[in-house]
Design a protein around this motif. Structure first.
Motif, PDB file in Angstrom:
ATOM      1  N   GLY A  58       0.820  -1.210   0.000  1.00 55.71           N
ATOM      2  CA  GLY A  58       0.000   0.000   0.000  1.00 55.71           C
ATOM      3  C   GLY A  58       0.849   1.253   0.000  1.00 55.71           C
ATOM      4  O   GLY A  58       2.072   1.200   0.150  1.00 55.71           O
ATOM      5  N   SER A  59       0.192   2.389  -0.121  1.00 61.07           N
ATOM      6  CA  SER A  59       0.880   3.664  -0.271  1.00 61.07           C
ATOM      7  C   SER A  59       1.628   4.076   0.995  1.00 61.07           C
ATOM      8  O   SER A  59       1.160   3.850   2.115  1.00 61.07           O
ATOM      9  CB  SER A  59      -0.130   4.758  -0.625  1.00 61.07           C
ATOM     10  N   ALA A  60       2.761   4.744   0.789  1.00 58.23           N
ATOM     11  CA  ALA A  60       3.528   5.307   1.897  1.00 58.23           C
ATOM     12  C   ALA A  60       2.994   6.675   2.315  1.00 58.23           C
ATOM     13  O   ALA A  60       3.498   7.269   3.268  1.00 58.23           O
ATOM     14  CB  ALA A  60       4.994   5.429   1.496  1.00 58.23           C
ATOM     15  N   ARG A  61       1.975   7.194   1.623  1.00 55.70           N
ATOM     16  CA  ARG A  61       1.582   8.596   1.791  1.00 55.70           C
ATOM     17  C   ARG A  61       0.375   8.820   2.692  1.00 55.70           C
ATOM     18  O   ARG A  61       0.054   9.956   3.017  1.00 55.70           O
ATOM     19  CB  ARG A  61       1.319   9.218   0.417  1.00 55.70           C
ATOM     20  N   PHE A  62      -0.325   7.760   3.089  1.00 55.44           N
ATOM     21  CA  PHE A  62      -1.467   7.941   3.984  1.00 55.44           C
ATOM     22  C   PHE A  62      -0.986   8.164   5.412  1.00 55.44           C
ATOM     23  O   PHE A  62      -0.101   7.462   5.898  1.00 55.44           O
ATOM     24  CB  PHE A  62      -2.401   6.732   3.915  1.00 55.44           C
ATOM     25  N   LYS A  63      -1.598   9.123   6.083  1.00 55.92           N
ATOM     26  CA  LYS A  63      -1.201   9.495   7.436  1.00 55.92           C
ATOM     27  C   LYS A  63      -2.097   8.840   8.484  1.00 55.92           C
ATOM     28  O   LYS A  63      -3.214   8.409   8.194  1.00 55.92           O
ATOM     29  CB  LYS A  63      -1.253  11.021   7.607  1.00 55.92           C
ATOM     30  N   GLY A  65      -4.761   8.284  11.136  1.00 55.65           N
ATOM     31  CA  GLY A  65      -6.078   8.898  11.245  1.00 55.65           C
ATOM     32  C   GLY A  65      -6.876   8.853   9.961  1.00 55.65           C
ATOM     33  O   GLY A  65      -8.108   8.999   9.999  1.00 55.65           O
ATOM     34  N   SER A  66      -6.212   8.648   8.822  1.00 55.14           N
ATOM     35  CA  SER A  66      -6.941   8.539   7.560  1.00 55.14           C
ATOM     36  C   SER A  66      -7.637   7.174   7.493  1.00 55.14           C
ATOM     37  O   SER A  66      -7.257   6.220   8.172  1.00 55.14           O
ATOM     38  CB  SER A  66      -5.996   8.697   6.375  1.00 55.14           C
ATOM     39  N   GLU A  67      -8.655   7.102   6.655  1.00 55.04           N
ATOM     40  CA  GLU A  67      -9.450   5.864   6.552  1.00 55.04           C
ATOM     41  C   GLU A  67      -8.580   4.668   6.200  1.00 55.04           C
ATOM     42  O   GLU A  67      -8.674   3.609   6.838  1.00 55.04           O
ATOM     43  CB  GLU A  67     -10.529   6.036   5.492  1.00 55.04           C
ATOM     44  N   HIS A  68      -7.730   4.812   5.201  1.00 57.30           N
ATOM     45  CA  HIS A  68      -6.953   3.671   4.726  1.00 57.30           C
ATOM     46  C   HIS A  68      -5.852   3.278   5.722  1.00 57.30           C
ATOM     47  O   HIS A  68      -5.541   2.094   5.863  1.00 57.30           O
ATOM     48  CB  HIS A  68      -6.357   3.977   3.358  1.00 57.30           C
ATOM     49  N   PRO A 154      -5.065   0.537  -0.865  1.00 53.32           N
ATOM     50  CA  PRO A 154      -4.887   1.592  -1.863  1.00 53.32           C
ATOM     51  C   PRO A 154      -3.450   2.107  -1.914  1.00 53.32           C
ATOM     52  O   PRO A 154      -2.796   2.268  -0.879  1.00 53.32           O
ATOM     53  CB  PRO A 154      -5.854   2.679  -1.387  1.00 53.32           C
ATOM     54  N   GLY A 155      -2.956   2.309  -3.125  1.00 55.39           N
ATOM     55  CA  GLY A 155      -1.584   2.769  -3.282  1.00 55.39           C
ATOM     56  C   GLY A 155      -1.350   3.333  -4.665  1.00 55.39           C
ATOM     57  O   GLY A 155      -2.259   3.426  -5.491  1.00 55.39           O
ATOM     58  N   GLY A 156      -0.101   3.687  -4.909  1.00 58.11           N
ATOM     59  CA  GLY A 156       0.263   4.327  -6.161  1.00 58.11           C
ATOM     60  C   GLY A 156       0.971   3.391  -7.122  1.00 58.11           C
ATOM     61  O   GLY A 156       0.702   2.181  -7.160  1.00 58.11           O
ATOM     62  N   ILE A 183      -8.320  -4.441  -0.820  1.00 57.93           N
ATOM     63  CA  ILE A 183      -9.204  -3.757   0.111  1.00 57.93           C
ATOM     64  C   ILE A 183      -9.368  -2.312  -0.361  1.00 57.93           C
ATOM     65  O   ILE A 183      -8.387  -1.575  -0.470  1.00 57.93           O
ATOM     66  CB  ILE A 183      -8.650  -3.812   1.540  1.00 57.93           C
ATOM     67  N   GLY A 184     -10.611  -1.949  -0.662  1.00 54.33           N
ATOM     68  CA  GLY A 184     -10.898  -0.607  -1.168  1.00 54.33           C
ATOM     69  C   GLY A 184     -11.657  -0.671  -2.481  1.00 54.33           C
ATOM     70  O   GLY A 184     -11.119  -0.369  -3.536  1.00 54.33           O
ATOM     71  N   LYS A 185     -12.929  -1.072  -2.415  1.00 50.11           N
ATOM     72  CA  LYS A 185     -13.718  -1.264  -3.633  1.00 50.11           C
ATOM     73  C   LYS A 185     -13.808   0.009  -4.466  1.00 50.11           C
ATOM     74  O   LYS A 185     -13.624  -0.011  -5.682  1.00 50.11           O
ATOM     75  CB  LYS A 185     -15.129  -1.746  -3.273  1.00 50.11           C
ATOM     76  N   ALA A 186     -14.102   1.124  -3.819  1.00 55.08           N
ATOM     77  CA  ALA A 186     -14.266   2.372  -4.558  1.00 55.08           C
ATOM     78  C   ALA A 186     -12.944   2.795  -5.199  1.00 55.08           C
ATOM     79  O   ALA A 186     -12.916   3.253  -6.350  1.00 55.08           O
ATOM     80  CB  ALA A 186     -14.778   3.470  -3.626  1.00 55.08           C
TER      81      ALA A 186
END
Length: 249
Positions: A58-63, A65-68, A154-156, A183-186
Motif C-alpha cells: 500500500g501507499s507510503a503517503r497515507f497518514k 487517522g486517515s481511513e486507509h 490503496p496505493g500508487g 481492500i478498497g472497492k471504490a
C-alpha cells in the motif's frame, strides 16, 4: 546473411559524451552480480526465521487517522491475532507503518523489507526485524518469498507494480494457491473495469479476475485468507538457528 553489427554509440558532438553505449565493462558487470548476490544473501539471512507471513502492500503517503491507514492497522491486528501469522511490509511509512503497527501493538510479529532510496525512506518503528535492500527487484522477491497471502491496500505506482507482478506469478503458476485480497472497492473500481475490458478483448482469461478477492470487509478478507491456508498449507515446525552459521532467530 551475417548478423548486422551493433549500432555504434551516439556521440554528442558538443560535449563528446556517449549515449546508448551498451553493456558496461566486464569488471562492472561482475561486481554488479556479486552485489546482487550479497543483497539476496543479506535479505535471506535477515528474514529466514520470520515465520509464515502475510505481506501488506500500500501507499507510503497515507497518514495516521486517515481511513486507509486505520484499515491497514486493523488488518495488521487481525493477521496477527486471528491468523497467527507475521505481518510483512515494505517497512516504510503510511500503509506499511499502519499494518506493522496493528500487529506490533497486538503482540504479534511484525517485520519489514525496506528500500534504500536517494531520499532515504526510513523504517517505521513498529517492526521487530527489518532489512534494507538496495534494489527493488530483490526487495520484491523477498516480500513474496516468505508470504502465504497478500493484502493490497490503496496505493500508487509502486503498489500497482507489486500487485501485478505478484498476480502474474500466481496467474502463470509460478506460485500457487496464494490468496490476494484488494481492500478498497471504490478506490480499485476503475482498475477492475480495466481488467474487465481486458477480459472482453481476450487479453486475459475470465478466471484471472477470480484470483483477486475485492472487499471492504476486513472480516471477509481475513476469512478468505484463512480458508485458503487451511485448504492448501500445513503447519510446519519452526526453524531453529544454526549457531555455526551465526544465525539469529
Amino acid at each position: 546473411m551475417p548478423n548486422p553489427p551493433f549500432p555504434p554509440p551516439f556521440l554528442d558532438q558538443r560535449t563528446g559524451d556517449y549515449y546508448l553505449e551498451g553493456p558496461k565493462s566486464r569488471r562492472f558487470e561482475f561486481l554488479f552480480v556479486l552485489e546482487v548476490f550479497w543483497e539476496f544473501l543479506k535479505g535471506i539471512r535477515a528474514l529466514h526465521f520470520v515465520g509464515p507471513c502475510v505481506t501488506v502492500f500500500g501507499s507510503a503517503r497515507f497518514k495516521e487517522g486517515s481511513e486507509h491507514y486505520e484499515q491497514a492497522r486493523e488488518m495488521g491486528r487481525r493477521i496477527a491475532l486471528e491468523l497467527g501469522l507475521t505481518v510483512m511490509t515494505g517497512g516504510g511509512p503510511g500503509i506499511m507503518e499502519a499494518a506493522n503497527r496493528g500487529a506490533f501493538e497486538a503482540g504479534g510479529r511484525s517485520v519489514g523489507c525496506n528500500i534504500i532510496l536517494p531520499h532515504e525512506q526510513s523504517e517505521n518503528p513498529y517492526m521487530h526485524k527489518w532489512v534494507k535492500i538496495k534494489y527493488f527487484f530483490i526487495r520484491k522477491v523477498l516480500l513474496v518469498k516468505y508470504s502465504y497471502a497478500f493484502v493490497i491496500m490503496p496505493g500508487g505506482v509502486g503498489t500497482m507494480d507489486e500487485l501485478f507482478e505478484t498476480l502474474t506469478l500466481i496467474q502463470t503458476g509460478t506460485i500457487q494457491n496464494f490468496p490476494m485480497v484488494l481492500i478498497g472497492k471504490a478506490y480499485y473500481e476503475p482498475l477492475i473495469e480495466m481488467l474487465q475490458k481486458m477480459i472482453d478483448k481476450g487479453t486475459i482469461s475470465p478466471d484471472d479476475l477470480n484470483l483477486l478477492k475485492i472487499t471492504d470487509d476486513l472480516e471477509e478478507a481475513t476469512q478468505h485468507i484463512q480458508s485458503y491456508l487451511k485448504a492448501n498449507f500445513k503447519i510446519q515446525r519452526r526453524r531453529r538457528p544454526i549457531w555455526w552459521l551465526f544465525e539469529k532467530s
